[in-house]
Design a protein around this motif. Structure first.
Motif, PDB file in Angstrom:
ATOM      1  N   VAL A 264     -91.884 -52.872 -66.179  1.00 21.80           N
ATOM      2  CA  VAL A 264     -91.670 -51.909 -65.096  1.00 21.80           C
ATOM      3  C   VAL A 264     -90.376 -52.186 -64.337  1.00 21.80           C
ATOM      4  O   VAL A 264     -90.244 -51.793 -63.180  1.00 21.80           O
ATOM      5  CB  VAL A 264     -92.873 -51.934 -64.128  1.00 21.80           C
ATOM      6  N   TYR A 265     -89.424 -52.865 -64.994  1.00 24.00           N
ATOM      7  CA  TYR A 265     -88.169 -53.182 -64.301  1.00 24.00           C
ATOM      8  C   TYR A 265     -87.439 -51.912 -63.869  1.00 24.00           C
ATOM      9  O   TYR A 265     -86.888 -51.849 -62.777  1.00 24.00           O
ATOM     10  CB  TYR A 265     -87.286 -54.026 -65.223  1.00 24.00           C
ATOM     11  N   LYS A 266     -87.455 -50.872 -64.709  1.00 23.01           N
ATOM     12  CA  LYS A 266     -86.748 -49.635 -64.405  1.00 23.01           C
ATOM     13  C   LYS A 266     -87.672 -48.558 -63.837  1.00 23.01           C
ATOM     14  O   LYS A 266     -87.299 -47.393 -63.818  1.00 23.01           O
ATOM     15  CB  LYS A 266     -86.057 -49.104 -65.664  1.00 23.01           C
ATOM     16  N   ILE A 405     -88.169 -58.620 -60.997  1.00 19.89           N
ATOM     17  CA  ILE A 405     -88.423 -57.760 -59.842  1.00 19.89           C
ATOM     18  C   ILE A 405     -87.994 -56.340 -60.195  1.00 19.89           C
ATOM     19  O   ILE A 405     -86.847 -56.110 -60.571  1.00 19.89           O
ATOM     20  CB  ILE A 405     -87.653 -58.257 -58.608  1.00 19.89           C
ATOM     21  N   PRO A 406     -88.893 -55.360 -60.107  1.00 19.95           N
ATOM     22  CA  PRO A 406     -88.520 -53.985 -60.448  1.00 19.95           C
ATOM     23  C   PRO A 406     -87.408 -53.462 -59.543  1.00 19.95           C
ATOM     24  O   PRO A 406     -87.287 -53.843 -58.376  1.00 19.95           O
ATOM     25  CB  PRO A 406     -89.831 -53.204 -60.234  1.00 19.95           C
ATOM     26  N   LEU A 407     -86.591 -52.588 -60.120  1.00 19.23           N
ATOM     27  CA  LEU A 407     -85.462 -52.047 -59.360  1.00 19.23           C
ATOM     28  C   LEU A 407     -85.929 -51.232 -58.159  1.00 19.23           C
ATOM     29  O   LEU A 407     -85.255 -51.192 -57.128  1.00 19.23           O
ATOM     30  CB  LEU A 407     -84.601 -51.171 -60.276  1.00 19.23           C
ATOM     31  N   ILE A 408     -87.085 -50.589 -58.276  1.00 13.93           N
ATOM     32  CA  ILE A 408     -87.574 -49.796 -57.152  1.00 13.93           C
ATOM     33  C   ILE A 408     -87.954 -50.694 -55.978  1.00 13.93           C
ATOM     34  O   ILE A 408     -87.834 -50.297 -54.809  1.00 13.93           O
ATOM     35  CB  ILE A 408     -88.763 -48.906 -57.595  1.00 13.93           C
ATOM     36  N   VAL A 409     -88.388 -51.924 -56.280  1.00 10.04           N
ATOM     37  CA  VAL A 409     -88.667 -52.894 -55.203  1.00 10.04           C
ATOM     38  C   VAL A 409     -87.362 -53.327 -54.552  1.00 10.04           C
ATOM     39  O   VAL A 409     -87.276 -53.447 -53.321  1.00 10.04           O
ATOM     40  CB  VAL A 409     -89.447 -54.096 -55.771  1.00 10.04           C
ATOM     41  N   VAL A 410     -86.329 -53.574 -55.364  1.00 13.07           N
ATOM     42  CA  VAL A 410     -85.009 -53.912 -54.814  1.00 13.07           C
ATOM     43  C   VAL A 410     -84.497 -52.761 -53.954  1.00 13.07           C
ATOM     44  O   VAL A 410     -83.913 -52.976 -52.877  1.00 13.07           O
ATOM     45  CB  VAL A 410     -84.022 -54.214 -55.955  1.00 13.07           C
ATOM     46  N   LEU A 561     -74.959 -46.819 -55.024  1.00 11.92           N
ATOM     47  CA  LEU A 561     -74.222 -46.774 -56.290  1.00 11.92           C
ATOM     48  C   LEU A 561     -74.678 -47.886 -57.229  1.00 11.92           C
ATOM     49  O   LEU A 561     -74.813 -47.671 -58.447  1.00 11.92           O
ATOM     50  CB  LEU A 561     -72.720 -46.897 -56.021  1.00 11.92           C
ATOM     51  N   PHE A 562     -74.942 -49.050 -56.686  1.00 12.77           N
ATOM     52  CA  PHE A 562     -75.449 -50.165 -57.489  1.00 12.77           C
ATOM     53  C   PHE A 562     -76.804 -49.831 -58.106  1.00 12.77           C
ATOM     54  O   PHE A 562     -77.038 -50.087 -59.300  1.00 12.77           O
ATOM     55  CB  PHE A 562     -75.543 -51.418 -56.609  1.00 12.77           C
ATOM     56  N   MET A 563     -77.699 -49.243 -57.315  1.00 15.00           N
ATOM     57  CA  MET A 563     -79.021 -48.883 -57.826  1.00 15.00           C
ATOM     58  C   MET A 563     -78.918 -47.798 -58.897  1.00 15.00           C
ATOM     59  O   MET A 563     -79.600 -47.856 -59.930  1.00 15.00           O
ATOM     60  CB  MET A 563     -79.912 -48.407 -56.672  1.00 15.00           C
ATOM     61  N   ASN A 568     -79.567 -46.486 -64.704  1.00 15.08           N
ATOM     62  CA  ASN A 568     -79.067 -45.744 -65.857  1.00 15.08           C
ATOM     63  C   ASN A 568     -78.572 -46.635 -66.985  1.00 15.08           C
ATOM     64  O   ASN A 568     -78.545 -46.192 -68.136  1.00 15.08           O
ATOM     65  CB  ASN A 568     -77.933 -44.809 -65.423  1.00 15.08           C
ATOM     66  N   HIS A 569     -78.191 -47.879 -66.677  1.00 12.29           N
ATOM     67  CA  HIS A 569     -77.590 -48.707 -67.712  1.00 12.29           C
ATOM     68  C   HIS A 569     -78.291 -50.044 -67.901  1.00 12.29           C
ATOM     69  O   HIS A 569     -77.846 -50.838 -68.730  1.00 12.29           O
ATOM     70  CB  HIS A 569     -76.110 -48.973 -67.373  1.00 12.29           C
ATOM     71  N   ALA A 570     -79.365 -50.289 -67.167  1.00 12.71           N
ATOM     72  CA  ALA A 570     -80.050 -51.574 -67.324  1.00 12.71           C
ATOM     73  C   ALA A 570     -80.732 -51.648 -68.686  1.00 12.71           C
ATOM     74  O   ALA A 570     -81.301 -50.676 -69.150  1.00 12.71           O
ATOM     75  CB  ALA A 570     -81.067 -51.768 -66.208  1.00 12.71           C
TER      76      ALA A 570
END
Length: 570
Positions: A264-266, A405-410, A561-563, A568-570
């Motif tokens: 669930v990282y992305k 850590i999922p990106l949505i948590v970040v 922009l980082f998120m 899109n590219h992770a």
């Protein structure tokens, strides 16, 4: 129900009558029933075995006359014959020719009755052999009690392995639970293997090439799914099919509850791959071989055509691989189906990502609110609590055992952190403004205390306040007097002039007093200008607000922009 009987019937019908009838809106009642009719029929066997027989089935009422019950038929002879041919399942040794229906009236017991007569014509001239499925089973000696077919692997040489062809088609994706890491698909499983004890020549049995049997009659491979964690609740298929060359077909549909490690990282733009691994429970590779004949692309295309529902997921493809594994010292064949699917993320974007982004925009807009009064501080705290509620909702969706850590948590933590820094900045600004306000209040209190001290000199002459060895204008004598008596400089000058007229000996002091009055005016004007200017810390807070607003916008833009890049590219 009308009391209709069949005149030619000589035995009571042993089949169960239909328990229902149908009533229609215009008053008609419809009743359908299937019966096994054992009736008398006069047979003409002069041309045996090339004879044609005609048997009658006559329907009439038991008690009612034709004035009370009238019998009639709707369809003509041709339609009835055609419908009977389509419904015909077996004809024994006879060939059905046609049905002729007729309606007549006859007298019985002193009153007339309506009778419908159906004449069935069958031809015994046909030389076609009549066969049944039971003939095939009798030839094979295939019964439920024959242990030859059900107890052991169906091979005549125990050294020969049984090859089982297994195909899987995905019919529906019912559920994917991230928090439990389970995958619930609805699949069709097709199996095929060879039974060495089954074979017959279709030419000996009227062209019969396959027969359907109950599944418990024959041996079946002991296949299991490694990822399955709950017993299948769907009823298994009750039948299997045997072919004339010994091939056994089994088709079964199952609702599988299987484990699937979720990445669930992305999330919610993630793609998941879940596996279903088929293998034998006890048989090694020398006893049972697992093979598949459909390629991955064929399996994917068939599954897409069969797919009925996909829940919140979009089915991508299915990959089929065959491998060997060693379990408990025995090598076994295994077929692994890898199902890839992509989450439909639109609902999560609308219901979660956009609201959190809107909270960030509200926090940016709060810089337009004045720092005085505390409204800005309470507004920022409210927005921060709203983001906290969204994080609690997210905690109920994502599994706690994720490696990364999922990106949505970040995303949530980053926005929460920026809003927290904004809140701290507001607290610091409010503190500094309160500090500046407190210093101004202290100066006001000190001025009031000076007024009280100088208030006792109001009865004395203004000149005596500053009399001494050196002439010096003091705030106690003049400035406090001016603020205490609330007199303007013009009034003060007029008062001094009147005093000069009253005291002839003070003319020599006029020039000094006028200089002192000018000093007083200068001090009063400078004090009023200082009161109009903001305090030191108030000016500093304006600078802090501007600097932090620029930092806030820059940091928020770079973070978003980082998120976007990582999603899109992770």
């Amino acid at each position: 129900m009308p009391d209709i009987i069949i005149e030619e019937m000589i035995e009571k019908d042993k089949s169960s009558p239909s328990p229902y009838l149908k009533i229609k809106f215009h008053g008609f009642t419809e009743y359908r029933n299937d019966q096994v009719v054992v009736s008398t029929c006069r047979l003409t066997v002069y041309k045996f075995p090339f004879d044609t027989q005609s048997c009658n089935i006559s329907f009439k009422s038991v008690l009612h006359s034709d004035k009370e019950i009238e019998l009639y038929f709707i369809e003509n002879n041709t339609a009835i014959s055609e419908m009977s041919r389509r419904a015909m399942r077996t004809q024994y040794e006879w060939l059905f020719v046609n049905i002729i229906s007729s309606n007549k009236t006859q007298e019985a017991f002193g009153f007339n009755q309506t009778i419908i007569v159906y004449t069935l014509a069958v031809d015994g001239e046909s030389s076609e052999k009549v066969c049944s499925y039971q003939d095939v089973l009798n030839y094979l000696n295939l019964t439920s009690n024959n242990e030859l077919f059900s107890m052991t692997r169906p091979v005549k040489d125990h050294k020969q392995s049984t090859e089982v062809s297994l195909e899987l088609l995905l019919y529906a994706i019912l559920d994917v639970k991230e928090i439990d890491q389970t995958f619930v698909p609805y699949v069709w499983i097709l199996m095929k293997w060879q039974n060495d004890y089954i074979s017959w020549d279709p030419r000996d049995f009227c062209g019969i090439t396959n027969v359907s049997l109950p599944t418990q009659v024959l041996w079946k491979p002991d296949l299991t799914i490694e990822e399955m964690i709950e017993k299948d609740k769907a009823p298994p298929s009750p039948l299997l099919t045997i072919d004339y060359n010994g091939t056994v077909f089994v088709q079964n549909d199952q609702v599988l509850v299987s484990t699937c490690r979720m990445h669930v990282y992305k999330f919610p733009f993630d793609t998941q791959s879940c596996t279903l691994s088929f293998k034998s429970v006890v048989h090694s590779v020398t006893e049972l071989r697992l093979v598949h004949h459909w390629s991955s692309s064929e399996t994917t295309e068939w599954s897409r055509e069969l797919m009925r529902t996909q829940y919140e997921w979009l089915f991508l493809n299915m990959k089929v691989t065959n491998k060997s594994v060693t379990m408990f010292g025995a090598e076994q064949d295994m077929i692994v189906y890898t199902i890839s699917m992509k989450r439909r993320s639109l609902l999560y974007v609308i219901n979660f990502l956009l609201p959190v982004f809107f909270f960030l925009c509200l926090d940016l807009a709060s810089f337009l609110i004045s720092d005085k009064g505390g409204e800005k501080l309470s507004f920022k705290v409210t927005v921060l609590l709203a983001v906290t509620v969204m994080q609690l909702i997210l905690n109920e969706i994502l599994p706690s055992s994720s490696n990364r850590i999922p990106l949505i948590v970040v995303y949530c933590i980053g926005i929460f952190g920026m809003m927290l820094l904004s809140l701290l900045e507001t607290i610091v600004v409010v503190y500094l403004m309160e500090k500046d306000s407190a210093s101004q209040n202290n100066e006001t209190d000190r001025g009031q205390s000076l007024n009280k001290v100088c208030g006792g000199q109001r009865g004395k002459s203004s000149f005596s306040c500053c009399e001494g060895e050196e002439k010096k204008w003091t705030p106690c004598g003049c400035i406090c007097d001016a603020s205490a008596d609330e007199t303007t400089p013009a009034e003060l000058l007029k008062e001094r002039s009147s005093q000069l007229t009253e005291e002839p000996n003070a003319f020599e002091k006029v020039s000094d007093e006028l200089k002192d009055v000018v000093k007083t005016l200068i001090l009063l004007l400078s004090s009023r200008k200082e009161e109009e200017k903001p305090g030191y810390w108030t000016r500093k807070t304006e600078t802090i607000n501007k600097a932090y607003f620029i930092f806030y916008i820059t940091a928020a833009s770079l973070f978003l922009l980082f998120m976007f890049f990582n999603w899109n590219h992770a």
